[in-house]
Design a protein around this motif. Structure first.
Motif, PDB file in Angstrom:
ATOM      1  N   GLU A 144       6.300  53.981  44.817  1.00 55.50           N
ATOM      2  CA  GLU A 144       5.034  53.292  45.861  1.00 55.50           C
ATOM      3  C   GLU A 144       4.795  51.412  46.205  1.00 55.50           C
ATOM      4  OE1 GLU A 144       2.703  54.775  47.267  1.00 55.50           O
ATOM      5  OE2 GLU A 144       3.555  56.934  45.395  1.00 55.50           O
ATOM      6  N   ASP A 145       6.139  50.715  46.137  1.00 58.49           N
ATOM      7  CA  ASP A 145       6.401  49.456  45.626  1.00 58.49           C
ATOM      8  C   ASP A 145       6.921  49.788  46.935  1.00 58.49           C
ATOM      9  OD1 ASP A 145       7.435  46.894  46.377  1.00 58.49           O
ATOM     10  OD2 ASP A 145       7.609  46.565  44.390  1.00 58.49           O
ATOM     11  N   PRO A 146       6.898  48.735  48.347  1.00 64.13           N
ATOM     12  CA  PRO A 146       7.979  48.889  49.628  1.00 64.13           C
ATOM     13  C   PRO A 146       8.938  48.111  49.532  1.00 64.13           C
ATOM     14  CG  PRO A 146       5.660  47.440  49.837  1.00 64.13           C
ATOM     15  CD  PRO A 146       5.468  48.139  48.185  1.00 64.13           C
ATOM     16  N   ASP A 147       9.314  47.411  48.455  1.00 59.29           N
ATOM     17  CA  ASP A 147      10.444  46.850  48.472  1.00 59.29           C
ATOM     18  C   ASP A 147      11.358  47.840  47.197  1.00 59.29           C
ATOM     19  OD1 ASP A 147       9.812  44.493  49.287  1.00 59.29           O
ATOM     20  OD2 ASP A 147       9.555  43.485  47.492  1.00 59.29           O
ATOM     21  N   THR A 148      10.711  48.954  47.183  1.00 56.77           N
ATOM     22  CA  THR A 148      11.940  50.151  46.651  1.00 56.77           C
ATOM     23  C   THR A 148      13.097  51.333  47.764  1.00 56.77           C
ATOM     24  OG1 THR A 148      10.423  49.726  44.299  1.00 56.77           O
ATOM     25  CG2 THR A 148      12.051  52.040  44.760  1.00 56.77           C
ATOM     26  N   VAL A 149      13.250  50.643  46.906  1.00 59.28           N
ATOM     27  CA  VAL A 149      14.590  52.278  47.794  1.00 59.28           C
ATOM     28  C   VAL A 149      14.369  53.356  46.102  1.00 59.28           C
ATOM     29  CG1 VAL A 149      16.749  52.969  49.039  1.00 59.28           C
ATOM     30  CG2 VAL A 149      15.534  50.722  49.124  1.00 59.28           C
ATOM     31  N   LEU A 150      13.700  55.001  46.723  1.00 52.07           N
ATOM     32  CA  LEU A 150      13.960  55.825  45.957  1.00 52.07           C
ATOM     33  C   LEU A 150      15.232  56.785  46.503  1.00 52.07           C
ATOM     34  CD1 LEU A 150      12.976  57.244  43.409  1.00 52.07           C
ATOM     35  CD2 LEU A 150      11.667  58.130  45.119  1.00 52.07           C
ATOM     36  N   LYS A 194      14.431  47.132  44.907  1.00 53.21           N
ATOM     37  CA  LYS A 194      14.843  47.631  43.775  1.00 53.21           C
ATOM     38  C   LYS A 194      15.493  48.929  44.101  1.00 53.21           C
ATOM     39  CE  LYS A 194      10.632  45.488  42.069  1.00 53.21           C
ATOM     40  NZ  LYS A 194      10.076  45.148  43.013  1.00 53.21           N
ATOM     41  N   LEU A 195      16.420  49.159  44.002  1.00 50.04           N
ATOM     42  CA  LEU A 195      17.534  50.738  43.594  1.00 50.04           C
ATOM     43  C   LEU A 195      17.206  51.695  42.994  1.00 50.04           C
ATOM     44  CD1 LEU A 195      19.888  52.304  44.645  1.00 50.04           C
ATOM     45  CD2 LEU A 195      21.162  51.064  43.809  1.00 50.04           C
ATOM     46  N   VAL A 196      15.947  52.775  42.675  1.00 48.88           N
ATOM     47  CA  VAL A 196      15.359  53.619  42.049  1.00 48.88           C
ATOM     48  C   VAL A 196      15.800  54.918  41.596  1.00 48.88           C
ATOM     49  CG1 VAL A 196      13.400  54.664  40.969  1.00 48.88           C
ATOM     50  CG2 VAL A 196      13.521  52.206  42.359  1.00 48.88           C
ATOM     51  N   SER A 209      23.460  54.454  37.963  1.00 52.66           N
ATOM     52  CA  SER A 209      23.516  52.788  37.753  1.00 52.66           C
ATOM     53  C   SER A 209      24.146  51.992  37.396  1.00 52.66           C
ATOM     54  CB  SER A 209      22.131  53.067  36.605  1.00 52.66           C
ATOM     55  OG  SER A 209      22.865  53.187  35.520  1.00 52.66           O
ATOM     56  N   ALA A 210      25.487  52.121  36.508  1.00 53.60           N
ATOM     57  CA  ALA A 210      26.317  51.365  35.693  1.00 53.60           C
ATOM     58  C   ALA A 210      27.029  50.637  36.889  1.00 53.60           C
ATOM     59  CB  ALA A 210      27.236  51.669  34.183  1.00 53.60           C
ATOM     60  N   TYR A 211      27.320  51.815  37.755  1.00 54.32           N
ATOM     61  CA  TYR A 211      28.729  51.642  39.137  1.00 54.32           C
ATOM     62  C   TYR A 211      27.843  50.372  39.784  1.00 54.32           C
ATOM     63  CZ  TYR A 211      31.814  52.588  43.103  1.00 54.32           C
ATOM     64  OH  TYR A 211      32.474  52.751  44.180  1.00 54.32           O
ATOM     65  N   TYR A 212      26.333  50.814  40.313  1.00 54.80           N
ATOM     66  CA  TYR A 212      26.023  50.214  41.366  1.00 54.80           C
ATOM     67  C   TYR A 212      25.693  48.409  41.097  1.00 54.80           C
ATOM     68  CZ  TYR A 212      25.529  54.315  44.130  1.00 54.80           C
ATOM     69  OH  TYR A 212      25.384  55.432  45.013  1.00 54.80           O
ATOM     70  N   VAL A 220      18.378  47.684  39.840  1.00 56.90           N
ATOM     71  CA  VAL A 220      18.851  49.271  39.373  1.00 56.90           C
ATOM     72  C   VAL A 220      17.759  49.492  38.443  1.00 56.90           C
ATOM     73  CG1 VAL A 220      20.722  51.034  38.824  1.00 56.90           C
ATOM     74  CG2 VAL A 220      20.687  48.154  40.006  1.00 56.90           C
ATOM     75  N   TYR A 221      17.569  50.594  38.732  1.00 53.54           N
ATOM     76  CA  TYR A 221      16.213  51.329  37.278  1.00 53.54           C
ATOM     77  C   TYR A 221      16.952  52.644  37.780  1.00 53.54           C
ATOM     78  CZ  TYR A 221      13.295  47.050  38.569  1.00 53.54           C
ATOM     79  OH  TYR A 221      13.063  45.635  38.332  1.00 53.54           O
ATOM     80  N   GLN A 222      16.317  53.734  36.465  1.00 54.86           N
ATOM     81  CA  GLN A 222      16.674  55.057  36.863  1.00 54.86           C
ATOM     82  C   GLN A 222      15.309  55.437  36.074  1.00 54.86           C
ATOM     83  OE1 GLN A 222      20.287  55.447  33.782  1.00 54.86           O
ATOM     84  NE2 GLN A 222      18.702  57.182  33.930  1.00 54.86           N
TER      85      GLN A 222
END
Length: 343
Positions: A144-150, A194-196, A209-212, A220-222
């Motif tokens: 829900e965070d606007p700074d997140t890319v899902l 934030k890359l989720v 996640s390790a690659y990015y 980086v989140y998963q």
């Protein structure tokens, strides 16, 4: 020493029916540095065969990826054996949302180059240097965070029947296709977004996640345990479910219902539908979405041509298949031009 199945799938299915005992469908993975995968493979097969474990397990120098079925009465012995292996002690087990005693009918433990095919020829990043794992509560807050890319790290035929709200769903056939595409598309966000990521059980987005991180992404989140574990937490803790539709699974069920939403369509008539099937013509075997009406009309086939072949005597069908390979078509997963309403 027996290191292979002695029973056919049909014979095993009959034994399971006669036994009348519950089985659990389980998946797990673990990235680790394994010196001799062949030795581990043999050890697992011998031990698990004795416990009547069935499933598809891949072992490689980078770890293990397992999808299996175990008799409920043998679960404690199975878990005890896992815990006896150093890098598998306490490993998270994803237990299927919907149980099916026949989810797997053979035990296959194979040594592979990698447990997840990624197409990478890059030994400079450590696959165990993963991103931040988050539970369902934190995941719901993050997306829900606007700074997140899902980002959905699965393939198009998986996300077509179900995905999280507002997720980027790459139109790809394989995991290896997605890595470079996502990196290029999200390059402007390496520093400040934030890359989720999420996938079925966590194994693909953990490697990603390790690659990015290796490629310079700072945040980086998963989703820990993937969609399977997310659904369990949502139901057990009465959380808001932000997943729409079905979760594609890699056994004969092909999907688990997560929400009542039907977001896909029959590939033949366009009616709302999210049920995958394989074309009944063994020379085709294409995976596609087919509603009950089209299933009856087309005899479970993807085209009139396949319907005609499927109506032939079995021996005649075998002769037509002789010397021909259909794998490239099979793994296009619904890309066939005969399907008018494909994604």
């Amino acid at each position: 020493m027996q290191l292979y199945n002695k029973l056919s799938a049909e014979e095993r299915a009959k034994l399971i029916e006669e036994a009348g005992k519950d089985r659990l469908t389980i998946s797990f993975y673990q990235y680790a540095h394994i010196g001799n995968p062949e030795i581990l493979r043999n050890h697992l097969f011998i031990t698990w065969d004795a416990l009547e474990v069935l499933g598809r397990i891949y072992v490689a120098k980078e770890g293990i990826n397992a999808q299996l079925s175990v008799p409920a009465e043998n679960f404690d012995a199975f878990k005890k054996h896992l815990d006896s292996i150093t890098f598998l002690e306490g490993v998270r087990l994803n237990i299927a949302i919907e149980q099916d005693n026949k989810s797997f009918l053979k035990l296959k433990v194979k040594v592979r180059h990698k447990i997840v095919a990624d197409g990478l020829d890059d030994n400079t990043f450590d696959v165990t240097d993963k991103g931040v794992h988050v539970d369902a509560v934190t995941f719901n807050e993050l997306i829900e965070d606007p700074d997140t890319v899902l980002v959905d790290m699965r393939n198009h035929y998986e996300s077509e029947i179900g995905h999280f709200k507002n997720a980027v769903t790459p139109d790809v056939d394989t995991f290896r296709d997605s890595l470079d595409i996502i990196e290029a598309d999200l390059a402007p966000y390496k520093e400040d977004k934030k890359l989720v990521m999420y996938c079925t059980g966590g194994i693909r987005c953990e490697k990603a996640s390790a690659y990015y991180k290796h490629k310079g992404f700072k945040n980086v989140y998963q989703l820990e345990g993937g969609i399977i574990e997310y659904t369990r937490q949502v139901r057990e803790n009465d959380l808001e479910n932000k997943f729409l539709g079905k979760n594609f699974v890699f056994d004969h069920r092909r999907g688990e219902r997560i929400s009542d939403d039907v977001i896909a369509h029959c590939h033949q008539c366009g009616a709302p539908c999210d049920v995958h099937t394989n074309c009944a013509n063994e020379a085709c075997h294409l995976l596609f979405i087919q509603c009950d009406s089209c299933k009856e009309k087309m005899d479970n086939c993807c085209s009139d041509a396949c319907k005609e072949v499927n109506a032939l005597p079995y021996e005649e069908q075998k002769e037509l298949r002789r010397g021909k390979k259909a794998s490239n078509k099979i793994f296009k997963k619904g890309r066939s031009e005969v399907l008018k309403f494909k994604r």
